[in-house]
Design a protein around this motif. Structure first.
Motif, PDB file in Angstrom:
ATOM      1  N   TYR A  67       0.828  -1.202   0.000  1.00  0.00           N
ATOM      2  CA  TYR A  67       0.000   0.000   0.000  1.00  0.00           C
ATOM      3  C   TYR A  67       0.869   1.261   0.000  1.00  0.00           C
ATOM      4  O   TYR A  67       0.598   2.213  -0.743  1.00  0.00           O
ATOM      5  CB  TYR A  67      -0.928   0.005   1.216  1.00  0.00           C
ATOM      6  CG  TYR A  67      -1.770   1.250   1.321  1.00  0.00           C
ATOM      7  CD1 TYR A  67      -2.835   1.456   0.453  1.00  0.00           C
ATOM      8  CD2 TYR A  67      -1.488   2.220   2.273  1.00  0.00           C
ATOM      9  CE1 TYR A  67      -3.609   2.607   0.532  1.00  0.00           C
ATOM     10  CE2 TYR A  67      -2.250   3.367   2.366  1.00  0.00           C
ATOM     11  CZ  TYR A  67      -3.317   3.557   1.496  1.00  0.00           C
ATOM     12  OH  TYR A  67      -4.069   4.697   1.571  1.00  0.00           O
ATOM     13  N   GLY A  71       0.527   2.108  -3.528  1.00  0.00           N
ATOM     14  CA  GLY A  71      -0.825   2.626  -3.340  1.00  0.00           C
ATOM     15  C   GLY A  71      -1.897   1.570  -3.540  1.00  0.00           C
ATOM     16  O   GLY A  71      -3.040   1.891  -3.856  1.00  0.00           O
ATOM     17  N   SER A  72      -1.548   0.296  -3.344  1.00  0.00           N
ATOM     18  CA  SER A  72      -2.476  -0.802  -3.596  1.00  0.00           C
ATOM     19  C   SER A  72      -3.388  -1.044  -2.386  1.00  0.00           C
ATOM     20  O   SER A  72      -2.993  -1.656  -1.402  1.00  0.00           O
ATOM     21  CB  SER A  72      -1.679  -2.076  -3.912  1.00  0.00           C
ATOM     22  OG  SER A  72      -2.540  -3.178  -4.012  1.00  0.00           O
ATOM     23  N   THR A  73      -4.618  -0.556  -2.503  1.00  0.00           N
ATOM     24  CA  THR A  73      -5.579  -0.814  -1.428  1.00  0.00           C
ATOM     25  C   THR A  73      -5.994  -2.286  -1.408  1.00  0.00           C
ATOM     26  O   THR A  73      -6.335  -2.811  -0.361  1.00  0.00           O
ATOM     27  CB  THR A  73      -6.823   0.084  -1.566  1.00  0.00           C
ATOM     28  OG1 THR A  73      -7.367  -0.086  -2.868  1.00  0.00           O
ATOM     29  CG2 THR A  73      -6.476   1.541  -1.329  1.00  0.00           C
ATOM     30  N   THR A  74      -5.931  -2.927  -2.571  1.00  0.00           N
ATOM     31  CA  THR A  74      -6.260  -4.359  -2.643  1.00  0.00           C
ATOM     32  C   THR A  74      -5.296  -5.156  -1.777  1.00  0.00           C
ATOM     33  O   THR A  74      -5.720  -6.051  -1.034  1.00  0.00           O
ATOM     34  CB  THR A  74      -6.197  -4.856  -4.099  1.00  0.00           C
ATOM     35  OG1 THR A  74      -7.048  -4.053  -4.891  1.00  0.00           O
ATOM     36  CG2 THR A  74      -6.611  -6.305  -4.195  1.00  0.00           C
ATOM     37  N   LEU A  76      -3.619  -4.097   0.804  1.00  0.00           N
ATOM     38  CA  LEU A  76      -3.874  -3.769   2.205  1.00  0.00           C
ATOM     39  C   LEU A  76      -5.105  -4.496   2.736  1.00  0.00           C
ATOM     40  O   LEU A  76      -5.061  -5.095   3.812  1.00  0.00           O
ATOM     41  CB  LEU A  76      -4.034  -2.258   2.371  1.00  0.00           C
ATOM     42  CG  LEU A  76      -4.202  -1.751   3.802  1.00  0.00           C
ATOM     43  CD1 LEU A  76      -2.976  -2.087   4.637  1.00  0.00           C
ATOM     44  CD2 LEU A  76      -4.459  -0.267   3.803  1.00  0.00           C
ATOM     45  N   VAL A  77      -6.182  -4.467   1.977  1.00  0.00           N
ATOM     46  CA  VAL A  77      -7.425  -5.113   2.414  1.00  0.00           C
ATOM     47  C   VAL A  77      -7.252  -6.632   2.476  1.00  0.00           C
ATOM     48  O   VAL A  77      -7.648  -7.276   3.452  1.00  0.00           O
ATOM     49  CB  VAL A  77      -8.599  -4.716   1.486  1.00  0.00           C
ATOM     50  CG1 VAL A  77      -9.838  -5.541   1.779  1.00  0.00           C
ATOM     51  CG2 VAL A  77      -8.895  -3.233   1.629  1.00  0.00           C
ATOM     52  N   THR A  80      -4.946  -7.652   5.326  1.00  0.00           N
ATOM     53  CA  THR A  80      -5.620  -7.469   6.614  1.00  0.00           C
ATOM     54  C   THR A  80      -6.590  -8.619   6.873  1.00  0.00           C
ATOM     55  O   THR A  80      -6.637  -9.164   7.981  1.00  0.00           O
ATOM     56  CB  THR A  80      -6.367  -6.114   6.656  1.00  0.00           C
ATOM     57  OG1 THR A  80      -5.421  -5.070   6.427  1.00  0.00           O
ATOM     58  CG2 THR A  80      -7.045  -5.903   7.977  1.00  0.00           C
TER      59      THR A  80
END
Length: 148
Positions: A67, A71-74, A76-77, A80
């Protein structure tokens, strides 16, 4: 050591419980054992519980790194979610019926290994896909061994 022996003698004279290692009650010697710290229940320490927590932290750190760098929100999600599953499974492994936690961790590691294996096959990038494939497979084997 002298203090421990003195305490044992005093306890025996007073009719109390025997000292460490005496196994006696009421000052009557008998058997061995007694005293010391209680033995852990089950098979002793469970290294897979610790390894599962460490692996969960590693996965979470990797997703956070993805992330921050890309900048990869995928990432991070997904990391998590996988980490939460691993942490929950590790906490379940600490209960008397640890099979549920091991099964959850096994399924999580197999799913992550399959997903990352496919990504490695498509991209040929050693990090993160190749590393996570190997680590997930190793963790899955470890959890499988604890279940058998």
């Amino acid at each position: 050591m002298k203090v421990l022996r003195s305490a044992t003698r005093i306890s025996a004279l007073e009719g109390g419980a025997g000292g460490p290692g005496s196994g006696g009650i009421g000052g009557v010697p008998g058997g061995g054992g007694g005293g010391g710290l209680p033995e852990p229940e089950g098979n002793g320490p469970r290294p897979m519980t610790t390894l599962t927590c460490v692996f969960g932290a590693f996965v979470l750190g990797g997703g956070l790194m993805g992330y921050i760098k890309k900048g990869s929100t995928t990432s991070l999600v997904a990391s998590t979610a996988v980490s939460l599953l691993l942490f929950v499974s590790a906490s379940l492994m600490g209960r008397p019926d640890q099979r549920i936690g091991s099964l959850l961790a096994l399924g999580t590691c197999l799913a992550l290994g399959a997903l990352m294996g496919k990504r490695y096959k498509d991209s040929r990038k050693v990090f993160p896909a190749g590393v996570l494939t190997v680590l997930s497979s190793a963790m899955a084997i470890g959890h499988l061994k604890t279940l058998l």
